[in-house]
Enzyme design. Structure first.
Site, PDB file in Angstrom:
ATOM      1  N   ARG A  98     -13.945  -7.658   1.212  1.00 51.22           N
ATOM      2  CA  ARG A  98     -12.955  -7.528   2.287  1.00 51.22           C
ATOM      3  C   ARG A  98     -12.359  -6.113   2.271  1.00 51.22           C
ATOM      4  O   ARG A  98     -11.978  -5.581   1.230  1.00 51.22           O
ATOM      5  CB  ARG A  98     -11.845  -8.559   2.103  1.00 51.22           C
ATOM      6  CG  ARG A  98     -10.745  -8.519   3.167  1.00 51.22           C
ATOM      7  CD  ARG A  98      -9.568  -7.685   2.746  1.00 51.22           C
ATOM      8  NE  ARG A  98      -8.498  -7.689   3.743  1.00 51.22           N
ATOM      9  CZ  ARG A  98      -7.450  -6.886   3.701  1.00 51.22           C
ATOM     10  NH1 ARG A  98      -7.319  -6.014   2.725  1.00 51.22           N
ATOM     11  NH2 ARG A  98      -6.537  -6.939   4.627  1.00 51.22           N
ATOM     12  N   VAL A  99     -12.299  -5.512   3.436  1.00 50.94           N
ATOM     13  CA  VAL A  99     -11.689  -4.190   3.565  1.00 50.94           C
ATOM     14  C   VAL A  99     -10.582  -4.290   4.602  1.00 50.94           C
ATOM     15  O   VAL A  99     -10.764  -4.888   5.660  1.00 50.94           O
ATOM     16  CB  VAL A  99     -12.742  -3.148   4.004  1.00 50.94           C
ATOM     17  CG1 VAL A  99     -12.086  -1.826   4.368  1.00 50.94           C
ATOM     18  CG2 VAL A  99     -13.774  -2.937   2.894  1.00 50.94           C
ATOM     19  N   GLY A 100      -9.442  -3.719   4.284  1.00 51.20           N
ATOM     20  CA  GLY A 100      -8.318  -3.753   5.217  1.00 51.20           C
ATOM     21  C   GLY A 100      -8.259  -2.506   6.081  1.00 51.20           C
ATOM     22  O   GLY A 100      -9.255  -1.815   6.296  1.00 51.20           O
ATOM     23  N   ASP A 101      -7.081  -2.222   6.557  1.00 49.32           N
ATOM     24  CA  ASP A 101      -6.878  -1.070   7.440  1.00 49.32           C
ATOM     25  C   ASP A 101      -6.775   0.244   6.670  1.00 49.32           C
ATOM     26  O   ASP A 101      -7.040   1.317   7.222  1.00 49.32           O
ATOM     27  CB  ASP A 101      -5.578  -1.255   8.236  1.00 49.32           C
ATOM     28  CG  ASP A 101      -4.376  -1.379   7.319  1.00 49.32           C
ATOM     29  OD1 ASP A 101      -4.461  -2.115   6.310  1.00 49.32           O
ATOM     30  OD2 ASP A 101      -3.354  -0.722   7.581  1.00 49.32           O
TER      31      ASP A 101
ATOM     32  N   GLY B 287      -3.723  -5.858   6.978  1.00 49.34           N
ATOM     33  CA  GLY B 287      -4.594  -4.861   7.594  1.00 49.34           C
ATOM     34  C   GLY B 287      -5.372  -5.344   8.799  1.00 49.34           C
ATOM     35  O   GLY B 287      -5.649  -4.570   9.718  1.00 49.34           O
TER      36      GLY B 287
ATOM     37  N   THR C 210       1.263  -0.240   6.672  1.00 54.65           N
ATOM     38  CA  THR C 210       1.195  -1.117   5.516  1.00 54.65           C
ATOM     39  C   THR C 210       1.351  -2.545   6.002  1.00 54.65           C
ATOM     40  O   THR C 210       1.904  -2.782   7.071  1.00 54.65           O
ATOM     41  CB  THR C 210       2.269  -0.740   4.467  1.00 54.65           C
ATOM     42  OG1 THR C 210       2.149  -1.595   3.335  1.00 54.65           O
ATOM     43  CG2 THR C 210       3.668  -0.848   5.032  1.00 54.65           C
ATOM     44  N   GLY C 211       0.847  -3.486   5.238  1.00 58.74           N
ATOM     45  CA  GLY C 211       0.933  -4.880   5.647  1.00 58.74           C
ATOM     46  C   GLY C 211      -0.449  -5.459   5.873  1.00 58.74           C
ATOM     47  O   GLY C 211      -1.438  -4.939   5.344  1.00 58.74           O
TER      48      GLY C 211
ATOM     49  N   THR D 177       0.849  -1.177   0.000  1.00 55.39           N
ATOM     50  CA  THR D 177       0.000   0.000   0.000  1.00 55.39           C
ATOM     51  C   THR D 177       0.888   1.230   0.000  1.00 55.39           C
ATOM     52  O   THR D 177       1.967   1.189   0.570  1.00 55.39           O
ATOM     53  CB  THR D 177      -0.796  -0.015   1.328  1.00 55.39           C
ATOM     54  OG1 THR D 177      -1.697  -1.095   1.267  1.00 55.39           O
ATOM     55  CG2 THR D 177      -1.538   1.272   1.578  1.00 55.39           C
TER      56      THR D 177
HETATM   57  C1  SD4 Z   1      -4.582  -4.144   3.460  1.00 56.73           C
HETATM   58  N1  SD4 Z   1      -2.851  -2.842   4.492  1.00 56.73           N
HETATM   59  O1  SD4 Z   1      -5.474  -4.099   2.645  1.00 56.73           O
HETATM   60  C2  SD4 Z   1      -3.383  -3.268   3.225  1.00 56.73           C
HETATM   61  C3  SD4 Z   1      -2.421  -3.992   2.365  1.00 56.73           C
HETATM   62  C4  SD4 Z   1      -1.044  -3.488   2.454  1.00 56.73           C
HETATM   63  O2  SD4 Z   1       1.151  -3.649   2.072  1.00 56.73           O
HETATM   64  O3  SD4 Z   1      -0.721  -2.534   3.045  1.00 56.73           O
HETATM   65  N2  SD4 Z   1      -0.087  -4.097   1.925  1.00 56.73           N
HETATM   66  O4  SD4 Z   1      -4.602  -4.883   4.433  1.00 56.73           O
END
Ligand code: SD4
Length: 347
Positions: free
Chosen positions: A234-237, A260, A257-258, A206
């Site tokens: 699906r929704v992340g952070d 979520g 990032t990562g 991200t």
């Molecule tokens: C998510 N945080 O959708 C995002 C993905 C992401 O590095 O950051 N990837 O969970």
């Protein structure tokens, strides 16, 4: 581009550019000297995004305009398969985007699971500026975007469609695995990392960007296509204020990032900002948030990547992540760009 005006430095642990605590000298918070304007953003592609942000900041522009312009770069880049146009689709083959933005006054806007719009960050800004709401999702977000002059586009590129079809052959639903490992060391990331997707791409990344402008105001933006081949809906952070992004103009700003789900669990970016309020440096605050994740889910933390990036009101910045491989780009001038490796928990 060789001839570019910018001087790009990769700060590596142990390199001469580092201060004693491992933070690159250019990023050191020890000097206490004010550093503004400044923009920092996640991952290597943050360098190009920061340049667009700098075009605004360098002219005395507002941080909010800078972060919006900055993240437009990866959003529009079809080669970037984790943000915006060209992003990997969900497991049903639909590209759904998440984004949020926040300014120095605590105003914020967000869109989640939105399809067909290349620049979700700008829709998020419109939500912030033109509605009494913070967040619009799915079809409602798309409808709002179209009503506000955004164009409906097909965001699924042939490359991303191909990767999805490849994934469909096994359709293994494993959204947790994404650790980059030693991509900096030039070891050949493909060979090194068993977790890459078909087509040799990462399954995440991200862009989160936070900036401090010449007037001393902070803003941030965060935008993503989320996890590759995620469940539809699906929704992340990333579009969640406090999780993927948070800005408090008295203190600082942070982004994540990562994976979520784990960031949401600790309301990560808000946590980082609140720790900075208590006196933590940006890096120490990011580290504490990572430790919180490890403490809550120690087994899971071993398998996933998460990185936090923070910038305080003085222009000091820092990051921390679970595993090696996270980098962030820092820009303090047209000739001052640095790619900085995040320190990490799992050695
Ligand atoms: C998510 N945080 O959708 C995002 C993905 C992401 O590095 O950051 N990837 O969970």
């Amino acid at each position: 581009m060789k001839s570019r005006r910018n001087f790009l430095k990769t700060a590596a642990l142990g390199a001469a550019t580092l201060s004693l605590d491992g933070i690159p000298a250019v990023a050191s918070s020890r000097s206490g000297s004010a550093r503004k304007p400044i923009v920092v953003s996640t991952w290597d592609f943050g360098i190009a995004a920061n340049r667009a942000a700098w075009d605004v900041l360098g002219k005395g522009g507002r941080a909010l305009d800078a972060v919006e312009a900055g993240v437009h770069v990866p959003e529009a880049d079809p080669k970037n398969q984790t943000v915006g146009y060209g992003g990997f689709p969900d497991r049903d083959g639909r590209v759904t985007l998440d984004a949020c933005i926040m300014d120095e006054l605590g105003n914020c806007g967000s869109v989640a699971a939105m399809e067909h719009i290349k620049h979700p960050i700008s829709v998020a800004r419109k939500v912030m500026e033109k509605t009494p709401h913070v967040m619009l999702v799915g079809d409602g977000a798309l409808q709002f975007a179209l009503e506000n002059g955004f164009q409906k586009e097909n965001l699924l590129t042939p490359e991303s469609e191909k990767a999805w079809k490849e994934w469909l052959k096994k359709a293994e639903y494993k959204p947790v695995l994404n650790i980059e490992n030693q991509s900096y060391e030039g070891k050949g990331t493909t060979a090194f990392n068993p977790l890459r997707l078909p087509g040799n791409a990462w399954n995440h990344d991200t862009i989160g960007m936070v900036a401090l402008d010449a007037a001393g105001n902070l803003s941030g933006a965060c935008t993503t296509s989320g996890m590759a081949f995620k469940m539809h809906g699906r929704v992340g952070d990333s579009p969640i204020i406090g999780a993927g992004l948070y800005v408090d103009n008295e203190v600082g700003a942070a982004t994540a990032t990562g994976v979520g789900e784990e960031v949401i669990r600790v309301v990560g970016s808000f946590l980082v900002v609140e720790l900075m309020r208590q006196g933590y440096s940006p890096e120490a605050a990011c580290k504490e948030a990572v430790l919180r994740i490890v403490k809550k889910k120690p087994a899971k933390a071993k398998e996933i990547q998460i990185g936090f990036l923070a910038l305080n009101k003085k222009g000091e910045h820092g990051a921390y992540c679970l595993h090696p491989g996270f980098s962030y780009a820092c820009t303090t001038g047209a000739n001052e760009e640095t790619l900085i490796k995040g320190k990490y928990y799992f050695q």
